[in-house]
Write a protein that holds these residues in place. Structure first.
Motif, PDB file in Angstrom:
ATOM      1  N   SER A   2       0.821  -1.201   0.000  1.00 48.13           N
ATOM      2  CA  SER A   2       0.000   0.000   0.000  1.00 48.13           C
ATOM      3  C   SER A   2       0.860   1.258   0.000  1.00 48.13           C
ATOM      4  O   SER A   2       1.930   1.308   0.602  1.00 48.13           O
ATOM      5  N   LYS A   4       1.816   4.766   1.253  1.00 46.80           N
ATOM      6  CA  LYS A   4       1.654   5.480   2.516  1.00 46.80           C
ATOM      7  C   LYS A   4       1.428   6.970   2.245  1.00 46.80           C
ATOM      8  O   LYS A   4       2.151   7.588   1.443  1.00 46.80           O
ATOM      9  N   LYS A  28      -2.443   3.636   2.484  1.00 48.59           N
ATOM     10  CA  LYS A  28      -2.208   3.411   3.909  1.00 48.59           C
ATOM     11  C   LYS A  28      -2.013   4.771   4.588  1.00 48.59           C
ATOM     12  O   LYS A  28      -0.918   5.332   4.576  1.00 48.59           O
TER      13      LYS A  28
END
Length: 218
Positions: A2, A4, A28
């Motif tokens: 994911s 960030k 994320k």
């Protein structure tokens, strides 16, 4: 893996919708909240609850010392919070000088330290009339400078920049979001006042969406 990202998270409707939008995009997020001495810091309690509910990492930073430099706002000083719609000139009393430039700069620094490649915040079209740091030209300049301010490029993302609060709420309701996890009122009392610009715009958005606001009002 994911992607960030950092979400500047006030605890209000707009940032709550942005945070959930980011999650649904598969990113994320780390939620970043600021105590800048705002009288409605009750929103920080709501931010904490929402992040716990969403299992999102949440960092709260106390930067209230900046009030000695950027005072003069009804949100931070002992000045009566004006009542009425956001677009009325009286709402200029709620402008905190340079707030978003300061918050975005800090968030970008945090993004670099966390190896995140973007900072999200909830500017929208309803803010354009009163808040210069929510207008498209400001966002574009911040995108430009944050792309070159560090060795690592950090993007500034405003997914609802051209949308009204009504449209943001519509998107959130479509996602099935529970807005009892948000606080909007500029007055940090037990119940929302229902009369300040923030409350008026929130209530208008719920009315336009034929929805019931879960918050209790005075």
């Amino acid at each position: 893996m994911s992607e960030k990202v950092i979400v500047i998270y006030s605890g209000g409707m707009d940032s709550f919708t942005v945070l959930n939008h980011v999650i649904r995009e598969g990113k994320k997020p780390i939620a970043l909240s600021f105590n800048y001495g705002q009288r409605h810091k009750k929103e920080l309690d709501y931010a904490k609850r929402a992040c716990e509910m969403l299992s999102v990492p949440h960092k709260v930073v106390d930067i209230s010392a900046i009030n000695s430099l950027v005072g003069g706002s009804a949100l931070t000083d002992d000045i009566a919070v004006p009542e009425g719609h956001y677009e009325e000139p009286s709402m200029q009393q709620t402008v905190v000088p340079n707030r978003n430039m300061i918050l975005i700069s800090l968030a970008v620094g945090y993004a670099v330290s966390q190896q995140a490649n973007a900072v999200y915040y909830g500017a929208h079209s309803g803010d354009h009339a009163i808040y210069p740091d929510c207008r498209p030209e400001f966002v574009q300049k911040m995108k430009d400078v944050c792309a070159i301010a560090n060795y690592e490029k950090v993007d500034v993302v405003t997914p609802y920049l051209q949308d009204s609060k009504t449209a943001i709420l519509a998107d959130g309701l479509k996602m099935g979001l529970d807005y009892s996890y948000t606080w909007t009122c500029y007055n940090g009392r037990a119940k929302a006042c229902g009369r300040c610009g923030a409350c008026e715009e929130r209530l208008e958005a719920f009315k336009d969406n034929n929805a019931i606001d879960p918050l209790k009002y005075e």
